[in-house]
Design a protein around this motif. Structure first.
Motif, PDB file in Angstrom:
ATOM      1  N   LEU A 220      -8.521  20.845  45.995  1.00 24.74           N
ATOM      2  CA  LEU A 220      -8.442  22.068  45.195  1.00 24.74           C
ATOM      3  C   LEU A 220      -7.525  23.095  45.874  1.00 24.74           C
ATOM      4  O   LEU A 220      -6.759  23.794  45.206  1.00 24.74           O
ATOM      5  CB  LEU A 220      -9.838  22.660  44.982  1.00 24.74           C
ATOM      6  CG  LEU A 220      -9.953  23.734  43.896  1.00 24.74           C
ATOM      7  CD1 LEU A 220      -9.647  23.170  42.509  1.00 24.74           C
ATOM      8  CD2 LEU A 220     -11.349  24.370  43.892  1.00 24.74           C
ATOM      9  N   PHE A 221      -7.583  23.151  47.190  1.00 27.57           N
ATOM     10  CA  PHE A 221      -6.754  24.083  47.959  1.00 27.57           C
ATOM     11  C   PHE A 221      -5.264  23.865  47.673  1.00 27.57           C
ATOM     12  O   PHE A 221      -4.512  24.821  47.488  1.00 27.57           O
ATOM     13  CB  PHE A 221      -7.041  23.889  49.450  1.00 27.57           C
ATOM     14  CG  PHE A 221      -6.174  24.695  50.378  1.00 27.57           C
ATOM     15  CD1 PHE A 221      -6.333  26.075  50.480  1.00 27.57           C
ATOM     16  CD2 PHE A 221      -5.197  24.082  51.156  1.00 27.57           C
ATOM     17  CE1 PHE A 221      -5.533  26.831  51.348  1.00 27.57           C
ATOM     18  CE2 PHE A 221      -4.402  24.818  52.031  1.00 27.57           C
ATOM     19  CZ  PHE A 221      -4.568  26.194  52.118  1.00 27.57           C
ATOM     20  N   PHE A 222      -4.859  22.608  47.587  1.00 32.15           N
ATOM     21  CA  PHE A 222      -3.442  22.334  47.337  1.00 32.15           C
ATOM     22  C   PHE A 222      -3.099  22.261  45.857  1.00 32.15           C
ATOM     23  O   PHE A 222      -1.992  22.612  45.449  1.00 32.15           O
ATOM     24  CB  PHE A 222      -3.018  21.031  48.028  1.00 32.15           C
ATOM     25  CG  PHE A 222      -2.843  21.190  49.511  1.00 32.15           C
ATOM     26  CD1 PHE A 222      -1.729  21.848  50.030  1.00 32.15           C
ATOM     27  CD2 PHE A 222      -3.786  20.705  50.394  1.00 32.15           C
ATOM     28  CE1 PHE A 222      -1.561  22.016  51.394  1.00 32.15           C
ATOM     29  CE2 PHE A 222      -3.632  20.869  51.768  1.00 32.15           C
ATOM     30  CZ  PHE A 222      -2.509  21.524  52.264  1.00 32.15           C
ATOM     31  N   GLN A 223      -4.036  21.792  45.040  1.00 32.26           N
ATOM     32  CA  GLN A 223      -3.732  21.584  43.616  1.00 32.26           C
ATOM     33  C   GLN A 223      -3.918  22.857  42.790  1.00 32.26           C
ATOM     34  O   GLN A 223      -3.181  23.105  41.848  1.00 32.26           O
ATOM     35  CB  GLN A 223      -4.620  20.477  43.042  1.00 32.26           C
ATOM     36  CG  GLN A 223      -4.375  19.099  43.611  1.00 32.26           C
ATOM     37  CD  GLN A 223      -3.075  18.489  43.118  1.00 32.26           C
ATOM     38  OE1 GLN A 223      -2.018  18.730  43.693  1.00 32.26           O
ATOM     39  NE2 GLN A 223      -3.134  17.724  42.050  1.00 32.26           N
ATOM     40  N   LYS A 224      -4.960  23.612  43.103  1.00 27.91           N
ATOM     41  CA  LYS A 224      -5.244  24.836  42.347  1.00 27.91           C
ATOM     42  C   LYS A 224      -5.690  25.927  43.297  1.00 27.91           C
ATOM     43  O   LYS A 224      -6.850  26.382  43.268  1.00 27.91           O
ATOM     44  CB  LYS A 224      -6.337  24.565  41.300  1.00 27.91           C
ATOM     45  CG  LYS A 224      -5.870  23.694  40.150  1.00 27.91           C
ATOM     46  CD  LYS A 224      -6.991  23.507  39.136  1.00 27.91           C
ATOM     47  CE  LYS A 224      -6.542  22.651  37.994  1.00 27.91           C
ATOM     48  NZ  LYS A 224      -5.968  23.385  36.890  1.00 27.91           N
ATOM     49  N   PRO A 225      -4.768  26.354  44.157  1.00 29.27           N
ATOM     50  CA  PRO A 225      -5.158  27.299  45.214  1.00 29.27           C
ATOM     51  C   PRO A 225      -5.760  28.595  44.681  1.00 29.27           C
ATOM     52  O   PRO A 225      -6.696  29.132  45.279  1.00 29.27           O
ATOM     53  CB  PRO A 225      -3.845  27.549  45.969  1.00 29.27           C
ATOM     54  CG  PRO A 225      -2.752  27.044  45.093  1.00 29.27           C
ATOM     55  CD  PRO A 225      -3.354  25.986  44.239  1.00 29.27           C
ATOM     56  N   GLN A 226      -5.244  29.077  43.562  1.00 33.31           N
ATOM     57  CA  GLN A 226      -5.770  30.352  43.045  1.00 33.31           C
ATOM     58  C   GLN A 226      -7.231  30.229  42.644  1.00 33.31           C
ATOM     59  O   GLN A 226      -8.001  31.174  42.782  1.00 33.31           O
ATOM     60  CB  GLN A 226      -4.890  30.906  41.905  1.00 33.31           C
ATOM     61  CG  GLN A 226      -4.818  30.087  40.641  1.00 33.31           C
ATOM     62  CD  GLN A 226      -3.993  28.793  40.811  1.00 33.31           C
ATOM     63  OE1 GLN A 226      -3.396  28.531  41.848  1.00 33.31           O
ATOM     64  NE2 GLN A 226      -3.978  27.969  39.775  1.00 33.31           N
ATOM     65  N   LYS A 227      -7.619  29.026  42.161  1.00 35.85           N
ATOM     66  CA  LYS A 227      -9.029  28.812  41.777  1.00 35.85           C
ATOM     67  C   LYS A 227      -9.923  28.835  43.018  1.00 35.85           C
ATOM     68  O   LYS A 227     -11.011  29.424  43.004  1.00 35.85           O
ATOM     69  CB  LYS A 227      -9.209  27.462  41.075  1.00 35.85           C
ATOM     70  CG  LYS A 227      -8.412  27.319  39.799  1.00 35.85           C
ATOM     71  CD  LYS A 227      -9.143  27.925  38.623  1.00 35.85           C
ATOM     72  CE  LYS A 227      -8.432  27.630  37.318  1.00 35.85           C
ATOM     73  NZ  LYS A 227      -8.485  28.734  36.365  1.00 35.85           N
ATOM     74  N   LEU A 228      -9.463  28.190  44.068  1.00 37.96           N
ATOM     75  CA  LEU A 228     -10.279  28.167  45.280  1.00 37.96           C
ATOM     76  C   LEU A 228     -10.392  29.565  45.892  1.00 37.96           C
ATOM     77  O   LEU A 228     -11.467  29.979  46.315  1.00 37.96           O
ATOM     78  CB  LEU A 228      -9.713  27.178  46.310  1.00 37.96           C
ATOM     79  CG  LEU A 228     -10.600  27.004  47.551  1.00 37.96           C
ATOM     80  CD1 LEU A 228     -11.958  26.406  47.186  1.00 37.96           C
ATOM     81  CD2 LEU A 228      -9.930  26.134  48.607  1.00 37.96           C
ATOM     82  N   LEU A 229      -9.285  30.276  45.873  1.00 39.01           N
ATOM     83  CA  LEU A 229      -9.304  31.635  46.424  1.00 39.01           C
ATOM     84  C   LEU A 229     -10.268  32.525  45.647  1.00 39.01           C
ATOM     85  O   LEU A 229     -11.059  33.276  46.212  1.00 39.01           O
ATOM     86  CB  LEU A 229      -7.893  32.231  46.400  1.00 39.01           C
ATOM     87  CG  LEU A 229      -7.774  33.652  46.962  1.00 39.01           C
ATOM     88  CD1 LEU A 229      -8.031  33.660  48.467  1.00 39.01           C
ATOM     89  CD2 LEU A 229      -6.388  34.233  46.687  1.00 39.01           C
TER      90      LEU A 229
END
Ligand SMILES: [Zn+2]
Length: 251
Positions: A220-229
């Motif tokens: 998730l950190f690399f694929q959808k970083p804004q979601k993880l943040l």
């Protein structure tokens, strides 16, 4: 020493044209990378291709293109933290589809129940990573393109977790055996996923155990970083520090 010199030699040359063409056409994350990381990626990819054995299994034909795609995503994780290019990892075995692996399970009476289960990928401590090509394709170009999942990140991050003992201080219930901040943050986030507290963008497979949690969080950190943040700033910052990268800026 020989390995060191060889790495120096192959990373000192410009990347071969055919490899560059594959990166541009077939590796979606390549388009997002800032220039300085593209240059680093070229170096990591040529070393991985040189040192690791990429093998097609179960009738899959291993091509240069497939090797480059896998090496490129593996290289993203070690752009800033070289991790000795996955040190003692020797082989990447690629199957056409999910493959069937033997499993050994203990039931309540302590008796081993043997069976089989279908898997998309696997990391063996014996220096082997196993991947399903169909899953990779689906996640990069197909219907799972927007799922936030990436099998290559997943399996290679198991290697890094194992090498650095990142989740070694957390048991399967999420209780900690170490008191450092890193362990606390992961344990808390893992528990939250395991006991389903609140909404999450993390894949529920991460609730299996802390090691799976770390790999799912890496995806998730690399694929959808804004979601993880958005979901967990501490966890995002922890991964940002570990990988030395801030993928939210890659656009
Ligand atoms: Zn896993």
């Amino acid at each position: 020493m020989f390995r060191f010199l060889k790495r120096k030699w192959i990373t000192g040359r410009p990347i071969p044209e055919d490899l560059l063409r594959i990166l541009k056409r077939k590796v979606p994350v390549y388009q997002l990378l800032p220039e300085k990381y593209r240059a680093l990626l070229h170096k990591r990819v040529v070393v991985l291709l040189d040192e690791k054995h990429f093998e097609g299994c179960g009738g899959l034909e291993m091509t240069m293109e497939k090797s480059v795609i896998i090496a490129a995503y593996a290289a993203i994780l070690i752009l800033e933290e070289k991790a000795d290019y996955y040190g003692d990892l020797q082989s990447i075995l690629v199957y056409p589809d999910d493959y069937v692996a033997p499993v050994h399970q203990y039931n309540d009476g302590g008796i081993v129940e043997e069976g089989f289960e279908s898997r998309a990928g696997e990391y063996w401590q014996a220096g082997i990573i196993v991947l399903s090509w169909k899953d990779i394709e689906n996640q990069l170009y197909g219907e799972e393109r927007d799922s936030g999942q990436n099998l290559i990140y997943h399996e290679f991050s198991h290697f890094l977790d194992d090498r650095y003992g990142l989740t070694a201080g957390i048991d399967d219930d999420g209780d900690v055996m170490r008191d450092d901040e890193w362990t606390q943050i992961i344990a808390k986030a893992y528990k939250r996923l395991k006991f389903r507290r609140g909404h999450t963008f993390l894949d529920k497979y991460g609730a299996t155990n802390p090691a799976e949690f770390f790999s799912v969080a890496t995806e998730l950190f690399f694929q959808k970083p804004q979601k993880l943040l958005q979901e967990n700033k501490k966890l995002y910052t922890l991964l940002q520090n570990f990988y030395g990268l801030d993928p939210i800026r890659w656009k």
